[in-house]
Design a protein around this motif. Structure first.
Motif, PDB file in Angstrom:
ATOM      1  N   GLY A  14     118.788  24.984  93.766  1.00  0.00           N
ATOM      2  CA  GLY A  14     118.367  25.967  92.859  1.00  0.00           C
ATOM      3  C   GLY A  14     117.490  25.349  91.787  1.00  0.00           C
ATOM      4  O   GLY A  14     117.152  24.154  91.692  1.00  0.00           O
ATOM      5  N   ALA A  15     117.418  26.363  90.825  1.00  0.00           N
ATOM      6  CA  ALA A  15     116.540  25.943  89.651  1.00  0.00           C
ATOM      7  C   ALA A  15     117.272  24.874  88.915  1.00  0.00           C
ATOM      8  O   ALA A  15     118.405  24.706  88.449  1.00  0.00           O
ATOM      9  N   ALA A  16     116.186  23.869  88.348  1.00  0.00           N
ATOM     10  CA  ALA A  16     116.885  22.597  87.551  1.00  0.00           C
ATOM     11  C   ALA A  16     118.044  21.759  88.331  1.00  0.00           C
ATOM     12  O   ALA A  16     118.927  21.340  87.485  1.00  0.00           O
ATOM     13  N   VAL A  35     105.481  16.174  97.419  1.00  0.00           N
ATOM     14  CA  VAL A  35     105.169  17.731  97.685  1.00  0.00           C
ATOM     15  C   VAL A  35     106.230  18.627  96.620  1.00  0.00           C
ATOM     16  O   VAL A  35     107.192  18.744  97.251  1.00  0.00           O
ATOM     17  N   ASP A  36     105.727  19.085  95.496  1.00  0.00           N
ATOM     18  CA  ASP A  36     106.529  19.880  94.714  1.00  0.00           C
ATOM     19  C   ASP A  36     106.151  21.316  95.142  1.00  0.00           C
ATOM     20  O   ASP A  36     105.063  21.921  94.322  1.00  0.00           O
ATOM     21  N   THR A  37     106.854  22.129  96.154  1.00  0.00           N
ATOM     22  CA  THR A  37     106.120  23.550  96.383  1.00  0.00           C
ATOM     23  C   THR A  37     106.341  24.377  95.137  1.00  0.00           C
ATOM     24  O   THR A  37     105.863  25.333  95.256  1.00  0.00           O
ATOM     25  N   GLY A  38     107.492  24.331  94.367  1.00  0.00           N
ATOM     26  CA  GLY A  38     107.576  25.075  93.354  1.00  0.00           C
ATOM     27  C   GLY A  38     106.552  25.019  92.399  1.00  0.00           C
ATOM     28  O   GLY A  38     105.940  26.251  92.073  1.00  0.00           O
ATOM     29  N   SER A  39     105.691  23.986  92.295  1.00  0.00           N
ATOM     30  CA  SER A  39     104.307  24.099  91.471  1.00  0.00           C
ATOM     31  C   SER A  39     103.474  24.768  92.116  1.00  0.00           C
ATOM     32  O   SER A  39     102.601  25.537  91.509  1.00  0.00           O
ATOM     33  N   ILE A  92     101.823  26.483  84.166  1.00  0.00           N
ATOM     34  CA  ILE A  92     102.746  26.713  85.139  1.00  0.00           C
ATOM     35  C   ILE A  92     104.248  26.801  84.617  1.00  0.00           C
ATOM     36  O   ILE A  92     105.187  27.176  85.519  1.00  0.00           O
ATOM     37  N   ARG A  93     104.554  26.195  83.668  1.00  0.00           N
ATOM     38  CA  ARG A  93     105.982  26.127  83.117  1.00  0.00           C
ATOM     39  C   ARG A  93     105.965  27.108  81.892  1.00  0.00           C
ATOM     40  O   ARG A  93     107.089  27.072  81.183  1.00  0.00           O
ATOM     41  N   SER A  94     105.092  27.979  81.733  1.00  0.00           N
ATOM     42  CA  SER A  94     105.155  28.960  80.714  1.00  0.00           C
ATOM     43  C   SER A  94     106.388  29.716  80.800  1.00  0.00           C
ATOM     44  O   SER A  94     106.839  30.057  82.059  1.00  0.00           O
ATOM     45  N   HIS A 100     108.334  35.409  86.004  1.00  0.00           N
ATOM     46  CA  HIS A 100     107.491  36.211  86.927  1.00  0.00           C
ATOM     47  C   HIS A 100     107.627  35.608  88.278  1.00  0.00           C
ATOM     48  O   HIS A 100     107.595  36.121  89.435  1.00  0.00           O
ATOM     49  N   VAL A 101     107.731  34.223  88.453  1.00  0.00           N
ATOM     50  CA  VAL A 101     107.449  33.650  89.742  1.00  0.00           C
ATOM     51  C   VAL A 101     108.425  33.832  90.883  1.00  0.00           C
ATOM     52  O   VAL A 101     107.895  34.163  91.983  1.00  0.00           O
ATOM     53  N   SER A 102     109.690  34.210  90.403  1.00  0.00           N
ATOM     54  CA  SER A 102     110.652  34.685  91.717  1.00  0.00           C
ATOM     55  C   SER A 102     110.396  36.019  92.093  1.00  0.00           C
ATOM     56  O   SER A 102     110.559  36.263  93.497  1.00  0.00           O
ATOM     57  N   LEU A 110     103.049  36.568 100.687  1.00  0.00           N
ATOM     58  CA  LEU A 110     102.636  35.130  99.777  1.00  0.00           C
ATOM     59  C   LEU A 110     103.192  34.042 100.511  1.00  0.00           C
ATOM     60  O   LEU A 110     102.722  32.927 100.485  1.00  0.00           O
ATOM     61  N   ARG A 111     104.633  34.112 100.841  1.00  0.00           N
ATOM     62  CA  ARG A 111     105.253  33.010 101.650  1.00  0.00           C
ATOM     63  C   ARG A 111     104.404  32.526 102.719  1.00  0.00           C
ATOM     64  O   ARG A 111     104.514  31.366 103.079  1.00  0.00           O
ATOM     65  N   ALA A 112     104.108  33.521 103.505  1.00  0.00           N
ATOM     66  CA  ALA A 112     103.215  33.433 104.678  1.00  0.00           C
ATOM     67  C   ALA A 112     101.948  32.489 104.458  1.00  0.00           C
ATOM     68  O   ALA A 112     101.622  31.512 105.117  1.00  0.00           O
ATOM     69  N   GLU A 136     109.872  19.391  98.221  1.00  0.00           N
ATOM     70  CA  GLU A 136     110.907  19.946  97.676  1.00  0.00           C
ATOM     71  C   GLU A 136     110.672  21.369  97.430  1.00  0.00           C
ATOM     72  O   GLU A 136     109.624  21.704  97.173  1.00  0.00           O
ATOM     73  N   GLY A 137     111.786  22.373  97.632  1.00  0.00           N
ATOM     74  CA  GLY A 137     111.618  23.806  97.210  1.00  0.00           C
ATOM     75  C   GLY A 137     112.965  24.300  97.467  1.00  0.00           C
ATOM     76  O   GLY A 137     113.993  24.109  96.996  1.00  0.00           O
ATOM     77  N   ARG A 138     112.565  25.612  97.935  1.00  0.00           N
ATOM     78  CA  ARG A 138     113.840  26.361  98.408  1.00  0.00           C
ATOM     79  C   ARG A 138     114.152  26.609  99.697  1.00  0.00           C
ATOM     80  O   ARG A 138     115.252  26.854 100.146  1.00  0.00           O
ATOM     81  N   ASP A 139     113.158  26.496 100.636  1.00  0.00           N
ATOM     82  CA  ASP A 139     113.216  26.963 102.043  1.00  0.00           C
ATOM     83  C   ASP A 139     112.690  25.816 102.932  1.00  0.00           C
ATOM     84  O   ASP A 139     112.138  26.137 104.074  1.00  0.00           O
ATOM     85  N   ARG A 164     120.331  20.910  81.208  1.00  0.00           N
ATOM     86  CA  ARG A 164     118.998  19.909  81.510  1.00  0.00           C
ATOM     87  C   ARG A 164     117.519  20.595  81.373  1.00  0.00           C
ATOM     88  O   ARG A 164     116.794  20.054  80.717  1.00  0.00           O
ATOM     89  N   ARG A 165     117.590  21.880  81.551  1.00  0.00           N
ATOM     90  CA  ARG A 165     116.236  22.572  81.511  1.00  0.00           C
ATOM     91  C   ARG A 165     115.836  22.845  79.746  1.00  0.00           C
ATOM     92  O   ARG A 165     114.995  22.623  79.439  1.00  0.00           O
ATOM     93  N   ALA A 166     116.966  23.086  79.184  1.00  0.00           N
ATOM     94  CA  ALA A 166     117.037  23.258  77.641  1.00  0.00           C
ATOM     95  C   ALA A 166     116.536  21.857  77.266  1.00  0.00           C
ATOM     96  O   ALA A 166     115.672  21.863  76.330  1.00  0.00           O
ATOM     97  N   GLU A 176     118.956  33.798  86.603  1.00  0.00           N
ATOM     98  CA  GLU A 176     118.358  34.963  87.208  1.00  0.00           C
ATOM     99  C   GLU A 176     117.257  34.540  88.226  1.00  0.00           C
ATOM    100  O   GLU A 176     117.407  35.277  89.217  1.00  0.00           O
ATOM    101  N   ARG A 177     116.614  33.416  88.089  1.00  0.00           N
ATOM    102  CA  ARG A 177     115.690  33.091  89.131  1.00  0.00           C
ATOM    103  C   ARG A 177     116.599  32.641  90.368  1.00  0.00           C
ATOM    104  O   ARG A 177     116.344  33.153  91.502  1.00  0.00           O
ATOM    105  N   ASP A 178     117.753  31.958  90.280  1.00  0.00           N
ATOM    106  CA  ASP A 178     118.478  31.719  91.290  1.00  0.00           C
ATOM    107  C   ASP A 178     119.181  33.180  92.127  1.00  0.00           C
ATOM    108  O   ASP A 178     119.302  32.994  93.346  1.00  0.00           O
ATOM    109  N   LEU A 180     117.718  35.854  92.156  1.00  0.00           N
ATOM    110  CA  LEU A 180     116.465  36.454  92.788  1.00  0.00           C
ATOM    111  C   LEU A 180     116.233  35.684  94.163  1.00  0.00           C
ATOM    112  O   LEU A 180     115.996  35.980  95.123  1.00  0.00           O
ATOM    113  N   ASP A 181     116.253  34.555  94.068  1.00  0.00           N
ATOM    114  CA  ASP A 181     115.809  33.510  95.178  1.00  0.00           C
ATOM    115  C   ASP A 181     116.823  33.558  96.047  1.00  0.00           C
ATOM    116  O   ASP A 181     116.342  33.050  97.304  1.00  0.00           O
ATOM    117  N   THR A 182     118.293  33.649  95.922  1.00  0.00           N
ATOM    118  CA  THR A 182     119.276  33.518  96.731  1.00  0.00           C
ATOM    119  C   THR A 182     119.081  34.992  97.485  1.00  0.00           C
ATOM    120  O   THR A 182     119.654  35.186  98.733  1.00  0.00           O
TER     121      THR A 182
END
Ligand code: CDP
Length: 223
Positions: A14-16, A35-39, A92-94, A100-102, A110-112, A136-139, A164-166, A176-178, A180-182
């Motif tokens: 998950g995030a962070a 490879v950071d696929t989140g980026s 990309i970290r704005s 919006h990313v999730s 987009l995933r395809a 690294e990523g989600r899938d 950590r993120r703060a 919220e991203r988690d 949506l992603d889950t």
């Protein structure tokens, strides 16, 4: 002496949850392409936002995706994505991309588009004589490389991840991203059967990396 094998390592979470930092350390330690696929999801999101394309407007998303030329450039051991010949990490970290990313990442087309691009990076790693790839990523362990040599899934308590993120100075709704992603239909965030699950809430980064590095070292030997 037998040539050492080319290995693929998948790290999801998950995030962070600490994916990027541990993947970067492993890439240095074992000379792997990182490879950071989140980026990549973030860069495409930033590009579509720049073009005023909304995630809810599927025809506009499809049209924009069809026109994007995705390329790769290496920066040290990191594979960076170029869009139409340009690479930019600027926004990309704005806050806007975090928000919006999730929504964009839930769109199957987009995933395809990113699926074959991501798989192709194994050839980039071989061509550039890396000993393997850490992605690294989600899938990654569930969809992109289900047969990876090593599949890790990082967990951490949500409060610890928010801290950590703060600490990185970012405003980011990680819960919220988690969510949506889950909950999305296309390649949801999940710990795939057979993956090694690591709860990092009470572990130091070095302890997390050691848990991953011990079996990798046994297979690959030191760099
Ligand atoms: O903030 P963090 O580093 O944890 O997230 P990230 O890895 O930069 O990923 C940002 C977002 O991209 C995620 O919240 C997902 O929506 C999406 N993503 C995805 O769907 N699949 C991936 N393989 C990687 C990221």
């Amino acid at each position: 002496m037998a040539a050492s094998p080319f290995i693929i390592i998948a790290i999801d979470g998950g995030a962070a949850s600490g994916k990027s930092t541990s993947a970067r350390i492993l890439s240095e330690r074992f000379n792997l392409l990182h490879v950071d696929t989140g980026s990549y999801y973030r860069a495409i999101t930033a590009e579509l936002l720049r073009r005023n394309v909304a995630a809810g407007d599927l025809p506009a998303v499809r049209a924009a995706l069809a026109g994007l030329r995705l390329g790769t450039r290496l920066s040290g051991r990191s594979a960076q994505m170029e869009i139409d010949g340009r690479h930019s990490d600027d926004d990309i970290r704005s806050r806007a991309v975090n928000d919006h990313v999730s929504h964009f990442a839930a769109i199957p087309e987009l995933r395809a588009a990113l699926l074959s691009y991501q798989r192709g990076l194994a050839d980039v790693a071989r061509t550039h004589k890396f000993r393997g790839l850490v992605m690294e990523g989600r899938d990654i362990g569930s969809v992109i490389f289900p047969d990876a040599d090593f599949r890790f899934f990082l967990h951490a308590d949500p409060a610890e991840r928010a801290r950590r993120r703060a600490g990185e100075g970012q405003q980011d709704s990680i819960a919220e991203r988690d969510r949506l992603d889950t909950s999305r239909k296309a390649s949801p965030l999940t710990c795939p059967p057979g993956a090694t699950s690591i709860d990092s809430t009470h572990l130091t980064l070095e302890q997390v990396v050691t848990l991953m590095a011990v079996p990798i070292n046994a297979k690959l030997g030191p760099a």
